[in-house]
Write an enzyme that holds these catalytic residues in place. Structure first.
Site, PDB file in Angstrom:
ATOM      1  N   LYS A  34       6.047  10.696   0.036  1.00  0.00           N
ATOM      2  CA  LYS A  34       7.403  10.323   0.467  1.00  0.00           C
ATOM      3  C   LYS A  34       8.418  11.328  -0.098  1.00  0.00           C
ATOM      4  CE  LYS A  34       8.641   7.143   2.482  1.00  0.00           C
ATOM      5  NZ  LYS A  34       8.793   6.887   3.959  1.00  0.00           N
TER       6      LYS A  34
ATOM      7  N   TYR B 254       1.132   8.208  -2.759  1.00  0.00           N
ATOM      8  CA  TYR B 254       2.127   7.658  -1.817  1.00  0.00           C
ATOM      9  C   TYR B 254       3.522   8.217  -2.129  1.00  0.00           C
ATOM     10  CZ  TYR B 254       5.745   4.407  -0.188  1.00  0.00           C
ATOM     11  OH  TYR B 254       6.886   3.868   0.350  1.00  0.00           O
TER      12      TYR B 254
ATOM     13  N   ARG C 276      -3.673  -0.713 -12.107  1.00  0.00           N
ATOM     14  CA  ARG C 276      -3.582   0.354 -11.089  1.00  0.00           C
ATOM     15  C   ARG C 276      -3.479   1.701 -11.819  1.00  0.00           C
ATOM     16  NH1 ARG C 276       1.545  -0.264  -7.154  1.00  0.00           N
ATOM     17  NH2 ARG C 276       0.126  -1.397  -5.813  1.00  0.00           N
ATOM     18  N   PRO C 277      -4.252   2.719 -11.444  1.00  0.00           N
ATOM     19  CA  PRO C 277      -4.096   4.030 -12.097  1.00  0.00           C
ATOM     20  C   PRO C 277      -2.683   4.582 -11.861  1.00  0.00           C
ATOM     21  CG  PRO C 277      -6.044   4.002 -10.672  1.00  0.00           C
ATOM     22  CD  PRO C 277      -5.288   2.731 -10.399  1.00  0.00           C
ATOM     23  N   GLY C 278      -2.094   5.157 -12.905  1.00  0.00           N
ATOM     24  CA  GLY C 278      -0.747   5.747 -12.766  1.00  0.00           C
ATOM     25  C   GLY C 278       0.325   4.710 -12.453  1.00  0.00           C
TER      26      GLY C 278
ATOM     27  N   ASP D 168      12.414   4.138  -3.575  1.00  0.00           N
ATOM     28  CA  ASP D 168      12.822   4.462  -4.952  1.00  0.00           C
ATOM     29  C   ASP D 168      11.662   5.057  -5.751  1.00  0.00           C
ATOM     30  OD1 ASP D 168      11.284   2.150  -5.243  1.00  0.00           O
ATOM     31  OD2 ASP D 168      12.746   1.081  -6.479  1.00  0.00           O
ATOM     32  N   GLU D 169      10.425   4.932  -5.221  1.00  0.00           N
ATOM     33  CA  GLU D 169       9.262   5.420  -5.991  1.00  0.00           C
ATOM     34  C   GLU D 169       9.282   6.939  -6.158  1.00  0.00           C
ATOM     35  OE1 GLU D 169       5.456   3.744  -5.244  1.00  0.00           O
ATOM     36  OE2 GLU D 169       6.282   1.750  -4.900  1.00  0.00           O
TER      37      GLU D 169
ATOM     38  N   PHE E 180       6.440  -3.919   8.881  1.00  0.00           N
ATOM     39  CA  PHE E 180       7.208  -4.964   8.179  1.00  0.00           C
ATOM     40  C   PHE E 180       8.720  -4.698   8.286  1.00  0.00           C
ATOM     41  CE2 PHE E 180       8.678  -5.855   3.597  1.00  0.00           C
ATOM     42  CZ  PHE E 180       9.150  -7.112   3.905  1.00  0.00           C
TER      43      PHE E 180
ATOM     44  N   SER F 260       2.182   3.050   3.743  1.00  0.00           N
ATOM     45  CA  SER F 260       3.148   2.517   2.776  1.00  0.00           C
ATOM     46  C   SER F 260       2.538   1.863   1.529  1.00  0.00           C
ATOM     47  CB  SER F 260       4.046   1.497   3.476  1.00  0.00           C
ATOM     48  OG  SER F 260       3.288   0.350   3.821  1.00  0.00           O
TER      49      SER F 260
ATOM     50  N   ASN G 240      11.707  -2.423  -3.810  1.00  0.00           N
ATOM     51  CA  ASN G 240      10.674  -3.276  -3.194  1.00  0.00           C
ATOM     52  C   ASN G 240      11.273  -4.329  -2.273  1.00  0.00           C
ATOM     53  OD1 ASN G 240       9.363  -2.160  -5.662  1.00  0.00           O
ATOM     54  ND2 ASN G 240       7.660  -3.400  -4.919  1.00  0.00           N
TER      55      ASN G 240
HETATM   56  P1  NAD Z   1       4.384  -0.911   6.973  1.00  0.00           P
HETATM   57  O1  NAD Z   1       3.132  -0.330   6.408  1.00  0.00           O
HETATM   58  O2  NAD Z   1       4.533  -2.381   7.066  1.00  0.00           O
HETATM   59  O3  NAD Z   1       4.645  -0.319   8.438  1.00  0.00           O
HETATM   60  C1  NAD Z   1       4.438   1.021   8.758  1.00  0.00           C
HETATM   61  C2  NAD Z   1       4.473   1.151  10.266  1.00  0.00           C
HETATM   62  O4  NAD Z   1       4.286   2.534  10.592  1.00  0.00           O
HETATM   63  C3  NAD Z   1       3.355   0.380  10.979  1.00  0.00           C
HETATM   64  O5  NAD Z   1       3.873  -0.296  12.103  1.00  0.00           O
HETATM   65  C4  NAD Z   1       2.372   1.460  11.390  1.00  0.00           C
HETATM   66  O6  NAD Z   1       1.635   1.140  12.565  1.00  0.00           O
HETATM   67  C5  NAD Z   1       3.308   2.639  11.622  1.00  0.00           C
HETATM   68  N1  NAD Z   1       2.611   3.925  11.460  1.00  0.00           N
HETATM   69  C6  NAD Z   1       1.802   4.312  10.434  1.00  0.00           C
HETATM   70  N2  NAD Z   1       1.304   5.535  10.650  1.00  0.00           N
HETATM   71  C7  NAD Z   1       1.839   5.955  11.835  1.00  0.00           C
HETATM   72  C8  NAD Z   1       1.720   7.139  12.585  1.00  0.00           C
HETATM   73  N3  NAD Z   1       0.949   8.157  12.173  1.00  0.00           N
HETATM   74  N4  NAD Z   1       2.418   7.264  13.747  1.00  0.00           N
HETATM   75  C9  NAD Z   1       3.207   6.241  14.171  1.00  0.00           C
HETATM   76  N5  NAD Z   1       3.319   5.076  13.514  1.00  0.00           N
HETATM   77  C10 NAD Z   1       2.660   4.935  12.349  1.00  0.00           C
HETATM   78  O7  NAD Z   1       5.543  -0.270   6.094  1.00  0.00           O
HETATM   79  P2  NAD Z   1       6.912  -0.916   5.591  1.00  0.00           P
HETATM   80  O8  NAD Z   1       6.675  -1.611   4.303  1.00  0.00           O
HETATM   81  O9  NAD Z   1       7.582  -1.614   6.699  1.00  0.00           O
HETATM   82  O10 NAD Z   1       7.723   0.428   5.235  1.00  0.00           O
HETATM   83  C11 NAD Z   1       8.456   1.115   6.248  1.00  0.00           C
HETATM   84  C12 NAD Z   1       9.111   2.330   5.643  1.00  0.00           C
HETATM   85  O11 NAD Z   1       9.976   1.958   4.574  1.00  0.00           O
HETATM   86  C13 NAD Z   1       8.098   3.328   5.041  1.00  0.00           C
HETATM   87  O12 NAD Z   1       8.559   4.613   5.319  1.00  0.00           O
HETATM   88  C14 NAD Z   1       8.160   3.041   3.545  1.00  0.00           C
HETATM   89  O13 NAD Z   1       7.855   4.206   2.810  1.00  0.00           O
HETATM   90  C15 NAD Z   1       9.623   2.634   3.380  1.00  0.00           C
HETATM   91  N6  NAD Z   1       9.893   1.704   2.274  1.00  0.00           N
HETATM   92  C16 NAD Z   1       9.170   0.557   2.127  1.00  0.00           C
HETATM   93  C17 NAD Z   1       9.502  -0.340   1.107  1.00  0.00           C
HETATM   94  C18 NAD Z   1       8.754  -1.637   0.922  1.00  0.00           C
HETATM   95  O14 NAD Z   1       8.995  -2.331  -0.061  1.00  0.00           O
HETATM   96  N7  NAD Z   1       7.881  -2.043   1.822  1.00  0.00           N
HETATM   97  C19 NAD Z   1      10.557  -0.043   0.237  1.00  0.00           C
HETATM   98  C20 NAD Z   1      11.262   1.163   0.421  1.00  0.00           C
HETATM   99  C21 NAD Z   1      10.940   2.023   1.452  1.00  0.00           C
HETATM  100  O1  DAU Z   2       9.589   0.393  -4.589  1.00  0.00           O
HETATM  101  C1  DAU Z   2       9.421   0.489  -3.211  1.00  0.00           C
HETATM  102  C2  DAU Z   2       7.946   0.425  -2.868  1.00  0.00           C
HETATM  103  O2  DAU Z   2       7.534  -0.920  -3.075  1.00  0.00           O
HETATM  104  C3  DAU Z   2       7.650   0.868  -1.441  1.00  0.00           C
HETATM  105  O3  DAU Z   2       7.992   2.221  -1.300  1.00  0.00           O
HETATM  106  C4  DAU Z   2       6.168   0.656  -1.112  1.00  0.00           C
HETATM  107  O4  DAU Z   2       5.926   0.976   0.255  1.00  0.00           O
HETATM  108  C5  DAU Z   2       5.823  -0.802  -1.356  1.00  0.00           C
HETATM  109  O5  DAU Z   2       4.445  -1.016  -1.115  1.00  0.00           O
HETATM  110  C6  DAU Z   2       6.180  -1.213  -2.782  1.00  0.00           C
HETATM  111  O6  DAU Z   2       5.303  -0.561  -3.750  1.00  0.00           O
HETATM  112  P1  DAU Z   2       4.699  -1.341  -5.019  1.00  0.00           P
HETATM  113  O7  DAU Z   2       3.496  -0.647  -5.468  1.00  0.00           O
HETATM  114  O8  DAU Z   2       5.757  -1.616  -6.029  1.00  0.00           O
HETATM  115  O9  DAU Z   2       4.363  -2.768  -4.290  1.00  0.00           O
HETATM  116  P2  DAU Z   2       3.085  -3.733  -4.399  1.00  0.00           P
HETATM  117  O10 DAU Z   2       3.439  -4.988  -3.678  1.00  0.00           O
HETATM  118  O11 DAU Z   2       1.824  -3.039  -4.030  1.00  0.00           O
HETATM  119  O12 DAU Z   2       3.018  -4.055  -5.953  1.00  0.00           O
HETATM  120  C7  DAU Z   2       4.113  -4.662  -6.632  1.00  0.00           C
HETATM  121  C8  DAU Z   2       3.734  -4.784  -8.100  1.00  0.00           C
HETATM  122  O13 DAU Z   2       2.675  -5.757  -8.216  1.00  0.00           O
HETATM  123  C9  DAU Z   2       3.179  -3.503  -8.703  1.00  0.00           C
HETATM  124  O14 DAU Z   2       3.580  -3.417 -10.059  1.00  0.00           O
HETATM  125  C10 DAU Z   2       1.662  -3.686  -8.638  1.00  0.00           C
HETATM  126  C11 DAU Z   2       1.493  -5.182  -8.787  1.00  0.00           C
HETATM  127  N1  DAU Z   2       0.330  -5.783  -8.078  1.00  0.00           N
HETATM  128  C12 DAU Z   2       0.169  -5.513  -6.760  1.00  0.00           C
HETATM  129  C13 DAU Z   2      -0.889  -6.032  -6.048  1.00  0.00           C
HETATM  130  C14 DAU Z   2      -1.088  -5.724  -4.575  1.00  0.00           C
HETATM  131  C15 DAU Z   2      -0.532  -6.633  -8.756  1.00  0.00           C
HETATM  132  O15 DAU Z   2      -0.372  -6.899  -9.949  1.00  0.00           O
HETATM  133  N2  DAU Z   2      -1.590  -7.165  -8.054  1.00  0.00           N
HETATM  134  C16 DAU Z   2      -1.810  -6.881  -6.733  1.00  0.00           C
HETATM  135  O16 DAU Z   2      -2.826  -7.391  -6.158  1.00  0.00           O
END
Ligand code: NAD
Ligand code: DAU
Length: 351
Positions: free
Chosen positions: A161, A157, A288-290, A133-134, A13, A87, A186
């Site tokens: 990180k 997770y 969600r636990p925790g 930020d988690e 993503f 992630s 997020n």
């Molecule tokens: P994502 O899950 O969409 O993408 C992860 C990518 O990493 C995928 O393309 C996957 O194929 C690749 N990958 C996974 N395991 C691998 C491995 N062993 N070797 C090589 N490639 C591998 O994740 P995202 O949401 O785009 O997050 C990207 C980064 O940003 C992560 O490090 C995540 O911790 C961090 N981050 C995400 C968010 C968020 O809200 N999504 C917020 C803050 C930080």
């Molecule tokens: O804060 C940054 C993080 O944000 C990243 O490091 C993570 O990779 C990313 O997945 C995200 O984590 P969250 O756990 O906050 O995101 P998620 O979209 O899974 O959940 C957002 C909020 O919504 C959280 O409080 C849980 C809740 N939720 C999530 C899902 C999937 C629900 O209530 N129902 C759901 O089905």
């Protein structure tokens, strides 16, 4: 200066938005996207740049150090922007070991290869670690995470990180690898895998399926449009100070239930459904636990030092995101059916 940048996780993503930004903005750089293409990696995200002359793709897992070294040698990698990770918090509760392998061991593999390949003139290189930020744990009703907040991760997770952040710091202190770490809140936007809250709920609303809100929906997140995160990474990568953390956030806190109601309202309008129709799909499910109660980022440092701030409001970003999903039903269909995993074979089998 010419750079050959390895971007890990570029088919995911956030990674795909970072790759697109760098490929288009820096035609003089070589951009090497390294990705294992797990369930979260989708090369369809990068169709618009895959033929650019400065773009290269390497189908490699960061758990394979020999393959990583090959990529460094083959492309003479000068810098790394590391996003590859497991992630999704819920998956980390079901299967913590995957997170320990990829997020911790994979990051240390990458650090080891960078250390051995960048033997000399270390200061001409940079390792940018993209974190979350988690790692700071959870907040009560007040306060913000700053760069000085102590780490207190609560999920497998976030613990993985946090550990990877510590290893990046340790390789900086011990082996002088020049590094920066960004800790972001997020993200939301196009190409987000529909397991996370916003894309899952958009998909479910489209198909009139239940919207599973965890607990009472009172947990709060700070949402940032993914393109603004990519802009922040660009700035910190080029101008951030070595050995520093930069928090990145949207100044945009939403209780989950309020966000879900806004999403329902915007979707009803766009789908020309009766007002209130999608809200009827809300279903409160086991928590969600925790489950961290609240995240909120103080992004003063990146704002003051580098002049970064979000470029779109949440209402604009959310509306653009919904439009993208409505206009890219094929993408959503491929992702939910698993068909996108055939794309690599079709696209690259003759190359
Ligand atoms: P994502 O899950 O969409 O993408 C992860 C990518 O990493 C995928 O393309 C996957 O194929 C690749 N990958 C996974 N395991 C691998 C491995 N062993 N070797 C090589 N490639 C591998 O994740 P995202 O949401 O785009 O997050 C990207 C980064 O940003 C992560 O490090 C995540 O911790 C961090 N981050 C995400 C968010 C968020 O809200 N999504 C917020 C803050 C930080
Ligand atoms: O804060 C940054 C993080 O944000 C990243 O490091 C993570 O990779 C990313 O997945 C995200 O984590 P969250 O756990 O906050 O995101 P998620 O979209 O899974 O959940 C957002 C909020 O919504 C959280 O409080 C849980 C809740 N939720 C999530 C899902 C999937 C629900 O209530 N129902 C759901 O089905």
């Amino acid at each position: 200066m010419k750079k050959n940048i390895l971007i890990t996780g570029g088919a995911g993503f956030i990674g795909s938005h970072v790759v697109r930004l760098f490929v288009n903005k820096y035609p003089g750089y070589k951009i090497v996207n390294l990705d294992a293409l797990t369930y979260a990696g989708n090369l369809e995200n990068l169709k618009d740049v895959e033929h650019a002359p400065n773009y290269f793709f390497e189908h490699v897992n960061i758990l394979e150090p020999d393959m990583l070294l090959n990529v460094f040698e083959q492309h003479d990698i000068t810098d790394v922007i590391h996003l590859a990770a497991e992630s999704h918090v819920d998956r980390s509760i079901l299967s913590p070991m995957d997170f320990i392998y990829t997020n911790i061991v994979g990051t240390v593999n990458l650090l080891n290869v960078a250390k051995s390949y960048w033997k000399e003139n270390l200061n001409t290189h940079r390792f940018h670690h993209v974190s979350t930020d988690e790692v700071y744990g959870t907040l009560g009703d007040e306060g913000f995470f700053t760069e000085e907040t102590a780490y207190a991760p609560n999920s497998p997770y976030s613990a993985s990180k946090a550990s990877s952040d510590h290893f990046v710091r340790a390789y900086g202190e011990t082996f002088h690898i020049p590094y920066v770490i960004t800790n972001c809140s997020n993200n939301y936007g196009p190409n987000h895998f529909p397991e996370k809250l916003i894309p899952l709920f958009i998909n479910n609303i489209m198909h009139k399926k239940p919207l599973p809100v965890y607990g009472k929906g009172e947990n709060t997140r700070d949402w940032l449009y993914v393109i603004d995160h990519a802009r922040a990474i660009d700035l910190v990568f080029h101008e951030g100070r070595n050995g520093e953390h930069y928090n990145v956030g949207g100044f945009n806190e939403w209780k989950n239930i309020d966000l879900v109601k806004l999403l329902c309202k915007q979707m009803d309008e766009k789908l020309k459904r009766e007002a209130g129709e999608s809200e009827k799909l809300i279903s409160y499910v086991k928590d969600r636990p925790g489950h961290d109660l609240r995240y909120a980022i103080d992004a003063t440092k990146i704002n003051k030092e580098l002049g970064w701030k979000p470029s779109v409001t949440f209402e604009e970003g959310l509306s653009a995101t919904i439009d993208w999903y409505l206009q890219n039903e094929a993408w959503l269909k491929h992702v939910t059916s698993g068909e996108y995993q055939n794309y690599y074979t079709e696209q690259y089998s003759n190359r």
